[in-house]
Design a protein around this motif. Structure first.
Motif, mmCIF file in Angstrom:
data_model
loop_
_atom_site.group_PDB
_atom_site.id
_atom_site.type_symbol
_atom_site.label_atom_id
_atom_site.label_comp_id
_atom_site.label_asym_id
_atom_site.label_seq_id
_atom_site.Cartn_x
_atom_site.Cartn_y
_atom_site.Cartn_z
ATOM 1 N N LYS A 33 35.210 34.339 131.923
ATOM 2 C CA LYS A 33 34.507 33.893 130.736
ATOM 3 C C LYS A 33 33.175 34.595 130.409
ATOM 4 O O LYS A 33 32.687 35.172 129.462
ATOM 5 N N LEU A 34 32.354 33.925 131.599
ATOM 6 C CA LEU A 34 30.867 34.380 131.651
ATOM 7 C C LEU A 34 30.913 35.866 131.330
ATOM 8 O O LEU A 34 29.914 36.637 130.722
ATOM 9 N N SER A 77 32.716 31.671 124.967
ATOM 10 C CA SER A 77 31.983 30.479 125.039
ATOM 11 C C SER A 77 32.537 29.280 124.433
ATOM 12 O O SER A 77 31.966 28.616 123.659
ATOM 13 N N SER A 116 30.672 27.680 129.996
ATOM 14 C CA SER A 116 30.469 29.080 129.400
ATOM 15 C C SER A 116 29.561 28.840 128.264
ATOM 16 O O SER A 116 28.929 29.979 128.187
ATOM 17 N N LEU A 117 29.510 27.846 127.305
ATOM 18 C CA LEU A 117 28.532 27.826 126.255
ATOM 19 C C LEU A 117 26.997 28.008 126.543
ATOM 20 O O LEU A 117 26.233 28.770 126.409
ATOM 21 N N LEU A 142 26.143 31.296 128.136
ATOM 22 C CA LEU A 142 25.567 32.213 127.346
ATOM 23 C C LEU A 142 24.307 31.882 126.600
ATOM 24 O O LEU A 142 23.551 32.966 126.430
#
Ligand SMILES: Cc1cc2nc3c(=O)[nH]c(=O)nc-3n(C[C@H](O)[C@H](O)[C@H](O)COP(=O)(O)O)c2cc1C
Length: 403
Positions: free
Chosen positions: A98-99, A104, A109-110, A113
């Motif tokens: 994901k990263l 995100s 992950s949010l 970012l």
């Protein structure tokens, strides 16, 4: 001295319990810690456990923040800004993917970012997942973006197999996170530290040594790495753990230590050498190849001693002969006439400065976690530092280096 705010992102790996250990270690180092978890991770360990350990609300639900406007401190943006280091421990293949792709859709992950903090990732997964070219490519991509990794090691995996993918040692992860909280004034510099006692063999099982624990030298090597130096630690026998990120060389005798020193500086143009080891002044003149038997001794055992080389003098001469620019720092462990003895040493040995400590006191010096030192410069200036922890002493010594 260093920044302090560490945000730990926790994901759904079998190694999740290691995040608790890393947090405990960081707390002992005095860091402020906040935690964000993926929803899947909360099915492995309840956020309540992390909340209790950190005394702070754990950030899990990315939408919940809008239901809780009074607590602006837990929005992902303010958390992202609060962090000096964002460390994902453990990191699943999923979060890495994901990263690497800017997805995100969960708390971890949010933040990954949103934050400008330095990022550290401690992967943990099955070896086929770790060695999958997709994961390798995701990791390389994140490295290109400036993320740092504490690489996983070979070990037992959740799937009852052994292989690479086992999360790195928790002490290494905590030490790496701590190192990322420091500015890097020694970046690009070579620092070589000697530490611990030397042991001079009498026969294959007996030796002469001294009471040095290695604590001061290990603290110096660790701090040199934290401050960005390429660091080498040459250590005599010590029960301490080799610090993370440091090139570690284990030696026994003074002669071995000298050879290791020469070997490590011979290809350098410039180096900073910190001689914090307690080198035996004398060694047995005649080493016995076989264990000396009690029955062969008379009621009196005499061991003839001969002088060891003076490592500081020798290494300064070696550097001069090979046109290596040395900044050298010595240590003087004395039980009396501390300043006078140390001042004589600095002149005799051609040091830039010497750190003098009184080893007759039990609250400082050998084996103690604290030290109270005076720094004596080549120009005769003397600076007396207060009693402080050995890692702070290490910082104070290293920040006085001028090259
Ligand atoms: C018992 C168990 C252990 C797991 N361990 C890992 C692991 O160590 N590493 C990994 O990448 N995935 C592991 N997984 C798979 C992840 O939990 C799964 O991919 C999950 O969707 C990851 O969610 P997250 O990345 O949002 O936390 C495990 C799953 C289970 C059921």
């Amino acid at each position: 001295m260093r920044k302090n705010n560490v945000l730990i992102g926790v994901t759904a790996s079998i190694a999740i319990y290691k995040a608790l250990e890393v947090i405990s270690l960081l707390k002992k180092k005095g860091c402020s810690i906040r935690v964000a978890m993926t929803k899947e991770a909360t099915r492995f360990i309840s956020p309540v456990v992390f909340q209790a350990l950190t005394n702070s609300k754990v950030y899990v639900d990315v939408l919940e923040e809008f239901d809780d406007l009074s607590d602006t401190n837990i929005t992902h943006i303010s958390l992202a800004k609060w962090a000096d280091v964002f460390a994902i421990v453990p990191a699943t293949s999923n979060i890495i993917a994901k990263l690497a792709n800017g997805i995100s859709d969960d708390a971890v992950s949010l933040i990954g970012l949103a934050t400008k903090a330095k990022k550290l990732i401690a992967p943990a997964m099955n070896s086929d997942m770790y060695l999958n070219p997709i994961t390798i490519s995701n990791i390389n991509r994140l490295k290109e973006y400036g993320c740092e990794f504490v690489e996983p090691i070979e070990g037992d995996l959740a799937c009852n197999t052994k292989g690479v993918g086992h999360i790195a040692d928790v002490c290494d992860i905590a030490d790496k996170i701590e190192s990322m909280l420091y500015e890097k004034p020694l970046s690009g510099k070579n620092v070589i530290v000697t530490a611990g006692p030397t042991s001079e063999a009498i026969d294959p099982v007996r030796y002469i040594t001294n009471k040095s624990s290695g604590k001061m030298g290990y603290a110096l090597a660790k701090m040199a790495y934290n401050l960005g130096a390429n660091t080498i630690l040459i250590s005599g026998q010590s029960c301490l753990r080799a610090p993370y990120g440091v090139d570690f060389v284990n030696v026994e005798s003074a002669e071995e230590m000298l050879n290791a020193l020469k070997d490590k500086i011979k290809n350098l143009d410039k180096a900073i050498v910190v001689m914090a080891s307690a080198i035996a002044d004398f060694k047995p003149k005649n080493y016995q190849n076989k264990k000396i038997k009690k029955r062969d001794m008379t009621n009196k055992m005499v061991i003839e001693l001969t002088e060891n080389p003076d490592l500081t003098k020798e290494i300064n001469r070696f550097a001069k002969d090979n046109k290596i620019e040395l900044f050298s720092i010595g240590f003087a462990a004395e039980t009396n006439d501390l300043i006078q003895n140390a001042t004589e040493k600095i002149k005799k040995k051609g040091l830039n400065f010497i750190v003098a400590n009184d080893v007759s006191r039990s609250d400082i010096g050998f084996s103690s976690d604290e030290n109270e030192v005076s720094i004596i410069y080549a120009n005769g200036k003397i600076e007396k530092l207060d009693k402080m922890k050995k890692d702070v002493v290490a910082y104070e010594i290293l920040r006085r280096i001028e090259t």
